[in-house]
Motif scaffolding. Structure first.
Motif, PDB file in Angstrom:
ATOM      1  N   THR A  95      44.054  32.132  42.147  1.00 30.54           N
ATOM      2  CA  THR A  95      43.000  33.142  42.184  1.00 30.54           C
ATOM      3  C   THR A  95      43.590  34.528  41.973  1.00 30.54           C
ATOM      4  OG1 THR A  95      43.218  33.433  44.588  1.00 30.54           O
ATOM      5  CG2 THR A  95      41.640  31.769  43.814  1.00 30.54           C
ATOM      6  N   VAL A  96      42.714  35.491  41.719  1.00 31.79           N
ATOM      7  CA  VAL A  96      43.162  36.866  41.490  1.00 31.79           C
ATOM      8  C   VAL A  96      43.861  37.412  42.729  1.00 31.79           C
ATOM      9  CG1 VAL A  96      42.386  39.238  41.073  1.00 31.79           C
ATOM     10  CG2 VAL A  96      41.390  37.349  39.766  1.00 31.79           C
ATOM     11  N   ARG A  97      43.283  37.153  43.902  1.00 27.51           N
ATOM     12  CA  ARG A  97      43.915  37.650  45.127  1.00 27.51           C
ATOM     13  C   ARG A  97      45.282  36.995  45.332  1.00 27.51           C
ATOM     14  NH1 ARG A  97      42.398  40.584  49.291  1.00 27.51           N
ATOM     15  NH2 ARG A  97      40.207  40.639  48.662  1.00 27.51           N
TER      16      ARG A  97
ATOM     17  N   CYS B  95      39.905  43.272  43.762  1.00 29.67           N
ATOM     18  CA  CYS B  95      39.476  42.034  44.423  1.00 29.67           C
ATOM     19  C   CYS B  95      38.065  42.147  44.990  1.00 29.67           C
ATOM     20  CB  CYS B  95      40.447  41.672  45.551  1.00 29.67           C
ATOM     21  SG  CYS B  95      42.021  40.995  44.988  1.00 29.67           S
TER      22      CYS B  95
ATOM     23  N   GLY C  54      38.177  38.656  43.640  1.00 30.06           N
ATOM     24  CA  GLY C  54      39.383  38.115  44.247  1.00 30.06           C
ATOM     25  C   GLY C  54      39.401  36.608  44.307  1.00 30.06           C
TER      26      GLY C  54
ATOM     27  N   ARG D  51      38.028  34.646  41.951  1.00 24.95           N
ATOM     28  CA  ARG D  51      38.001  34.080  40.607  1.00 24.95           C
ATOM     29  C   ARG D  51      39.392  33.610  40.192  1.00 24.95           C
ATOM     30  NH1 ARG D  51      33.458  33.881  41.553  1.00 24.95           N
ATOM     31  NH2 ARG D  51      31.681  34.677  40.359  1.00 24.95           N
ATOM     32  N   ARG D  52      39.440  32.616  39.300  1.00 23.73           N
ATOM     33  CA  ARG D  52      40.716  32.132  38.781  1.00 23.73           C
ATOM     34  C   ARG D  52      41.287  33.158  37.823  1.00 23.73           C
ATOM     35  NH1 ARG D  52      40.874  28.429  35.547  1.00 23.73           N
ATOM     36  NH2 ARG D  52      42.980  27.721  36.015  1.00 23.73           N
ATOM     37  N   ALA D  53      42.493  33.614  38.072  1.00 24.84           N
ATOM     38  CA  ALA D  53      43.130  34.638  37.241  1.00 24.84           C
ATOM     39  C   ALA D  53      43.298  34.195  35.791  1.00 24.84           C
ATOM     40  CB  ALA D  53      44.477  35.039  37.848  1.00 24.84           C
TER      41      ALA D  53
ATOM     42  N   ILE E 108      40.228  34.808  33.316  1.00 24.29           N
ATOM     43  CA  ILE E 108      39.757  36.139  32.929  1.00 24.29           C
ATOM     44  C   ILE E 108      40.224  36.453  31.515  1.00 24.29           C
ATOM     45  CG2 ILE E 108      39.896  38.604  33.446  1.00 24.29           C
ATOM     46  CD1 ILE E 108      40.137  37.888  36.369  1.00 24.29           C
TER      47      ILE E 108
ATOM     48  N   CYS F  81      46.281  46.147  36.936  1.00 23.45           N
ATOM     49  CA  CYS F  81      46.020  44.775  36.476  1.00 23.45           C
ATOM     50  C   CYS F  81      46.879  44.447  35.259  1.00 23.45           C
ATOM     51  CB  CYS F  81      44.543  44.613  36.125  1.00 23.45           C
ATOM     52  SG  CYS F  81      43.444  44.527  37.552  1.00 23.45           S
TER      53      CYS F  81
ATOM     54  N   TRP G 247      49.279  41.231  35.233  1.00 25.71           N
ATOM     55  CA  TRP G 247      49.070  40.140  34.275  1.00 25.71           C
ATOM     56  C   TRP G 247      50.230  40.044  33.278  1.00 25.71           C
ATOM     57  CZ3 TRP G 247      44.983  40.612  37.293  1.00 25.71           C
ATOM     58  CH2 TRP G 247      44.085  39.533  37.393  1.00 25.71           C
TER      59      TRP G 247
END
Length: 411
Positions: free
Chosen positions: A81-83, A114, A124, A126-128, A131, A159, A163
């Motif tokens: 996840t994003v978090r 997040c 936060g 969501r699956r990174a 995106i 971000c 990333w």
């Protein structure tokens, strides 16, 4: 039909058309102004639709955001996840090696990212890896609407950094591309709403007001920032939370009418700035305003900070410095957007207006090599910068006097 097993806080409801729908209801005890770890609950009661599988997926995302708020740092993060990705990045040396203020700015931006609200839950959860560029552009619009141009740009830049590293370690993170690259966002100098340059007139009025209020140290700090272009935490000697660098201007580095030693906290080095140029009849005082403020101070021991709180004789705390600055600014009738950092910005702007593009020898924007030869060259450059700046100041002052004379004649 067997009763389905629903996630926490999910209630089935009969819709107007007779179909069964699902609803996530935030518990009453979690409604604002209730807080956990200094934050109000980031999720609200939400409809989940009529499809059971979709409702469960959305409810799980909301519950994860809810648990993160309730448990804080101790909440379990779902890999991918994003978090989770942000937490992964904060454990890298490239993050831990950053200065305290930079790390704090990054972490704030990550928390704001997040917390961006989605159709169900927050970003936060969501699956990174999912995106893409379209989602990144949409996130930027949402961030701009809530946090403004500057902070939203900073959030997207953070971000992009995260990333970029995640893509380099895609086997571990699952991220293969950087959707935040190529967004065309102009660079931001950091978190916050920006800063403007103080004019010399504002700077002069501020110092006069501070002196009248019995806060000579604040007038002197303003002079160190404006005239010598030093950062606020260097002028006041605020302690580095990481204890990696030394800050503050001490009396031992000041020789009246000769030089002053200034900390470049980016490196921890002390650079001697000349205060005069020439000798005899050709002698020019380069920083008379700064020296005038220093002369009003009671000189302390060589290792003592020049700027100290008059109440205690000890260094200022950042909190009290901000409060006192606000009081002085209001007493002077100066605009609310005049921050203490505006004085440094104003000094650097004044140097640029004088025709000097490279101010590093004074401002300490870049790392300086610790060699005597380089320092001598640096001092000479600092002298030239100050000389041209002094000429510019006198030229502007002369122009102002001439304009006033013309106005009086017309009157």
């Amino acid at each position: 039909m067997a009763t389905e097993r629903l996630p926490r806080y999910v209630n089935p409801r009969k819709m107007a058309d007779g179909k069964r729908g699902y609803y996530w209801a935030r518990p009453a005890w979690a409604k604002p102004p209730a807080e956990r770890h200094g934050k109000t609950c980031p999720v609200v009661s939400s409809t989940l639709g009529t499809d059971l599988a979709t409702a469960i997926t959305r409810a799980n995302a909301i519950n994860e955001a809810f648990d993160q708020w309730r448990k804080g740092e101790g909440a379990k993060l779902t890999p991918g996840t994003v978090r989770w990705l942000f937490d992964w990045y904060r454990k890298l040396e490239r993050f831990t090696a950053l200065r305290h203020n930079t790390r704090a700015g990054y972490k704030l931006a990550m928390e704001q990212v997040c917390a961006i609200e989605m159709r169900s839950g927050t970003l936060g959860q969501r699956r990174a890896p999912a995106i893409d560029a379209t989602a990144a552009d949409s996130l930027y619009k949402k961030a701009k609407a809530k946090h403004g141009d500057r902070q939203s740009a900073y959030m997207m830049q953070v971000c992009r950094l995260v990333w970029n590293q995640a893509a380099r370690h895609h086997k571990q993170t699952g991220v293969k591309e950087n959707p935040f690259a190529g967004m065309g966002i102009q660079s931001s100098s950091g978190a916050g709403r920006g800063n403007r340059a103080a004019t010399r007139a504002e700077y002069d009025l501020y110092r006069a007001t501070a002196r009248a209020m019995g806060k000579q140290s604040m007038a002197t700090a303003a002079a160190i920032c404006f005239e010598a272009c030093q950062r606020v935490y260097d002028a006041f000697g605020f302690e580095d939370p990481d204890k990696r660098v030394s800050r503050g201007v001490t009396w031992g580095g000041y020789v009246p009418a000769e030089r002053i030693g200034l900390i470049q906290s980016k490196t921890g080095n002390v650079v001697d700035i000349p205060l005069v140029d020439g000798v005899g009849e050709d002698r020019v005082e380069l920083y008379p305003e700064l020296e005038a403020e220093l002369a009003r101070m009671e000189r302390g021991a060589d290792d003592a900070l020049i700027v100290r709180d008059e109440r205690t004789g000890k260094p200022y705390t950042p909190t009290y410095q901000v409060q006192l600055h606000r009081r002085i600014r209001k007493a002077a009738g100066l605009p609310d957007d005049l921050k203490f950092t505006s004085f440094r910005h104003g000094g650097i702007t004044e140097i640029g207006d004088s025709g000097t593009d490279d101010v590093r020898a004074v401002s300490g924007h870049s790392t300086l090599e610790v060699t005597r030869i380089y320092n001598k060259a640096n001092q000479e450059k600092a002298r030239r910068i100050a000389s041209r700046r002094r000429e510019h100041i006198e030229l502007v002052a002369a122009g102002a006097v001439a304009n006033q004379g013309d106005d009086d004649a017309e009157g």
